[in-house]
Design a protein around this motif. Structure first.
Motif, PDB file in Angstrom:
ATOM      1  N   LEU A 270     -44.307 -25.547 -12.403  1.00 27.88           N
ATOM      2  CA  LEU A 270     -43.340 -26.368 -11.771  1.00 27.88           C
ATOM      3  C   LEU A 270     -42.226 -26.445 -12.962  1.00 27.88           C
ATOM      4  N   GLU A 271     -42.473 -27.119 -14.007  1.00 29.20           N
ATOM      5  CA  GLU A 271     -41.508 -27.719 -15.060  1.00 29.20           C
ATOM      6  C   GLU A 271     -40.936 -26.557 -15.823  1.00 29.20           C
ATOM      7  N   ILE A 272     -41.607 -25.414 -16.051  1.00 30.85           N
ATOM      8  CA  ILE A 272     -40.931 -24.506 -17.052  1.00 30.85           C
ATOM      9  C   ILE A 272     -39.976 -23.642 -15.833  1.00 30.85           C
ATOM     10  N   LEU A 273     -40.440 -23.542 -14.507  1.00 29.46           N
ATOM     11  CA  LEU A 273     -39.721 -22.696 -13.629  1.00 29.46           C
ATOM     12  C   LEU A 273     -38.455 -23.327 -13.229  1.00 29.46           C
ATOM     13  N   SER A 274     -38.526 -24.520 -13.094  1.00 28.58           N
ATOM     14  CA  SER A 274     -37.273 -25.413 -12.678  1.00 28.58           C
ATOM     15  C   SER A 274     -36.086 -25.467 -13.838  1.00 28.58           C
ATOM     16  N   LYS A 275     -36.451 -25.040 -15.017  1.00 23.94           N
ATOM     17  CA  LYS A 275     -35.263 -25.024 -15.810  1.00 23.94           C
ATOM     18  C   LYS A 275     -34.510 -23.810 -15.777  1.00 23.94           C
TER      19      LYS A 275
END
Length: 332
Positions: free
Chosen positions: A219-224
């Motif tokens: 989630l954190e990586i893809l959101s960027k």
């Protein structure tokens, strides 16, 4: 008849002598006299040592430097020390009038604190100031008894800790944000919303993120990858304050799982539930709220006591004796 008068005079004389001896034992003449509670020179010295220790003051040269245009740092800290002494004496007297007694716990804590001050100062420093461990212990007893009294007034109702959750929240904003990430308003105070096309695109992007994460992505990586307008942050939230849809999303996932799309007033959200019941954080919040309540109660009590015993009473302080006190004398 004459013998009985002599006996009465003898008793009175003994009482006066005893009072004089007691006063001399605590530093001779009083410096503050507050609602019947006298603070002597020895008491002031003990207060001073405790103050410089609690505030980590050790630089004599700083004390001589100008704090503002009218006073030095030494003057400033002395004013603060005076407030501490007055507040402590007034609260101590209130506790006594309410027949609030020193508990064994308070006595033990006061003794421990006094021994720590003595160890910090050393025998030579204490001897130079002409004060003992028992002098410092007495001041700690005053401080602790006053605090315990205020605490007893503030804890009539036990408040249960609220439930908090911890999430990693990704936000696709549907309102205009400024450089600091704050919601923008127009001249009439209304929130500036994005265009329908922009909002539709944000929703599409949010759903795309949900699908990718559910397929195994982070989630954190893809959101960027969705641009600077999309934010991700780890945060604690009070469960009872959540909007209905947000609350349903939280209830639908277990810790470590990622929710579906959540529609809110200011954007679309996707969350990973990190803690379903963040008890440690909830405890910290409850403690902070309790301490805030106690401090507010303390300020309220002191405001009334200052009004009666300080502001309207010009004789509560011996100015000549207090003027001779210097913060530098409490520093090695």
């Amino acid at each position: 008849m004459i013998d009985s008068k002599k006996q009465v005079m003898a008793v009175i004389l003994c009482m006066l002598l005893a009072a004089g001896i007691f006063a001399c034992g605590r530093g001779g003449r009083w410096i503050f006299s507050l609602n019947g509670e006298k603070i002597y020179d020895t008491d002031v010295k003990a207060f001073g040592l405790i103050y410089i220790r609690e505030h980590n003051l050790s630089d004599k040269e700083q004390m001589k430097k100008t704090y503002d245009n009218s006073k030095t740092y030494g003057d400033y800290y002395k004013e603060e020390l005076e407030n501490v002494i007055i507040s402590t004496a007034l609260l101590y007297n209130e506790a006594n009038e309410a027949q609030f007694e020193l508990s064994d716990e308070i006595k033990q804590e006061a003794q421990k604190n006094a021994e720590e001050i003595a160890a910090f100062c050393g025998e030579e420093w204490m001897s130079d100031l002409d004060i003992s461990v028992s002098d410092v212990e007495r001041v700690f007893q005053m401080k602790l008894l006053g605090d315990a009294y205020v605490n007893s007034l503030s804890q009539e109702e036990d408040t249960k800790a609220e439930r908090y959750i911890k999430v990693y929240q990704v936000t696709f904003s549907t309102v205009a944000l400024d450089k600091e990430g704050m919601v923008q308003s127009d001249e009439e105070g209304k929130i500036v919303r994005l265009s329908d096309e922009q909002i539709a695109q944000r929703k599409t992007d949010a759903l795309d993120l949900v699908n990718k994460v559910h397929e195994g992505g982070d989630l954190e990586i893809l959101s960027k990858s969705y641009g600077n307008s999309v934010t991700g942050i780890e945060k604690y939230m009070k469960y009872d304050d959540l909007e209905k849809e947000y609350k349903r999303a939280v209830d639908s996932v277990s810790e470590g799982e990622v929710s579906g799309l959540i529609e809110g007033d200011y954007g679309f959200y996707v969350i990973e539930l990190i803690e379903a019941d963040a008890k440690e954080h909830a405890g910290s919040v409850a403690l902070y709220e309790e301490e805030t309540e106690i401090q507010e109660k303390k300020d309220e009590i002191l405001e009334k006591l200052y009004e009666v015993h300080v502001r309207d009473d010009k004789d509560y302080k011996n100015n000549k004796r207090w003027k001779r006190i210097s913060m530098l004398s409490f520093l090695q």
